[in-house]
Enzyme design. Sequence first.
Site, PDB file in Angstrom:
ATOM      1  N   THR A  16      -5.062   3.583  13.927  1.00  0.00           N
ATOM      2  CA  THR A  16      -6.326   4.316  13.800  1.00  0.00           C
ATOM      3  C   THR A  16      -7.280   4.022  14.945  1.00  0.00           C
ATOM      4  OG1 THR A  16      -6.121   4.460  11.418  1.00  0.00           O
ATOM      5  CG2 THR A  16      -8.352   4.572  12.275  1.00  0.00           C
ATOM      6  N   SER A  48       0.993   2.803  12.634  1.00  0.00           N
ATOM      7  CA  SER A  48       1.794   1.595  12.395  1.00  0.00           C
ATOM      8  C   SER A  48       2.858   1.742  11.302  1.00  0.00           C
ATOM      9  CB  SER A  48       0.901   0.378  12.159  1.00  0.00           C
ATOM     10  OG  SER A  48       0.266   0.421  10.911  1.00  0.00           O
ATOM     11  N   THR A  84      -3.580  -0.806  11.138  1.00  0.00           N
ATOM     12  CA  THR A  84      -3.808  -1.845  10.132  1.00  0.00           C
ATOM     13  C   THR A  84      -2.720  -1.888   9.058  1.00  0.00           C
ATOM     14  OG1 THR A  84      -5.169  -0.340   8.808  1.00  0.00           O
ATOM     15  CG2 THR A  84      -6.330  -1.754  10.389  1.00  0.00           C
ATOM     16  N   ASP A  85      -2.007  -0.753   8.869  1.00  0.00           N
ATOM     17  CA  ASP A  85      -1.074  -0.686   7.726  1.00  0.00           C
ATOM     18  C   ASP A  85       0.024  -1.741   7.782  1.00  0.00           C
ATOM     19  OD1 ASP A  85      -2.499   1.393   6.661  1.00  0.00           O
ATOM     20  OD2 ASP A  85      -1.127   2.968   7.323  1.00  0.00           O
TER      21      ASP A  85
END
Length: 326
Positions: free
Chosen positions: A13, A56, A87-88
């Site tokens: 993101t 990710s 972040t995932d």
Amino acid sequence: MKKKILIITTGGTIAMKHNSPFGVIPNDEFTEHLRSFPQLEKIATIDVHEFSNIPSPFIDPPMMLKLAQTIDDKIENYDGIVVTHGTDTLEESAYFVDLISKTQKPVVFTAAMRSGSELGLDGPRNIVGAVRVAGCSRSSRRGVLVVMNDEIDSARDVVKTDSSKTDTFASPSLGLLGIVDPDKIIYYRKSEYHEKIITDKIESNIDLIKCCSGMDGRFIEASLEHKAKAIVIEAFGRGNVPKTIIPAIEKALLQNVLIVLVSRTYTGRVLPEYGYPGGGLFLHKKGVLLGGDLKGPKMRIRLMALFGKYKHVDDVKNYLLNSKDN
Ligand code: ASP
């Protein structure tokens, strides 16, 4: 003298923008933007290397291995490296690099919860914080670090705790290592975990199965059909499973497939305590291993590295039985 920091971008993101009608998607301006980011120029000499520009959820363990190797290849010419990531799956990639990378210099992962099109961007602040941490001499020999929201966490302990908040990354069991304050980087503690699994190969065929009440053994059976080398089971509490999956576990053990229990609880260790059918002690006596306080996705990553290094299941078992990190 200004520190020399390499930023390796992977996507996520932090490198995305809203693009109607497609929604939030990767954007190719991010890497260029970093090269001329005035706040960064003030604190370090920055080089940027684009490793990938993908969400990710697209990042898989072979890519994580390549990322760890890229870090080891490049870090010789820098004081530290910052990796920008979605972040995932950040906690998996950061832990993977923590285990595999040989360097003791600072390697810092960062990300953003808000894309470049949103109000109240967290990305720029996180990048500046991560570069400051990577350039700080006290960040060496602490393992891979994660910097988000002015906090410094260890890659081993950190988890994404919330699907949208900017303070999503936390280490619920052990707490943060330090903070990024405007005047200085402050460390409060050092992690006692220093596990390194040096390998240039990994085994990707390791599964993760979560326990829930009343489940049967069909997911374990599916793993066995796909010739998984090991299965991590996120068990209840201290490491207990429904007795309905015992036959499938026994079948796996007979086929020499390693079964490692971790807890599906938010924090805490598993322990061979309960002797009833499906309890941790009962399973341990059958040959199931108990995996300490590591959470399921990270235990799976650890086994990928261990099976890459050792190949034979008995060697992996011995390593885990003798590891002080369990
Ligand atoms: N889906 C995004 C990713 O992991 C989420 C993020 O970066 O915050 O790539």
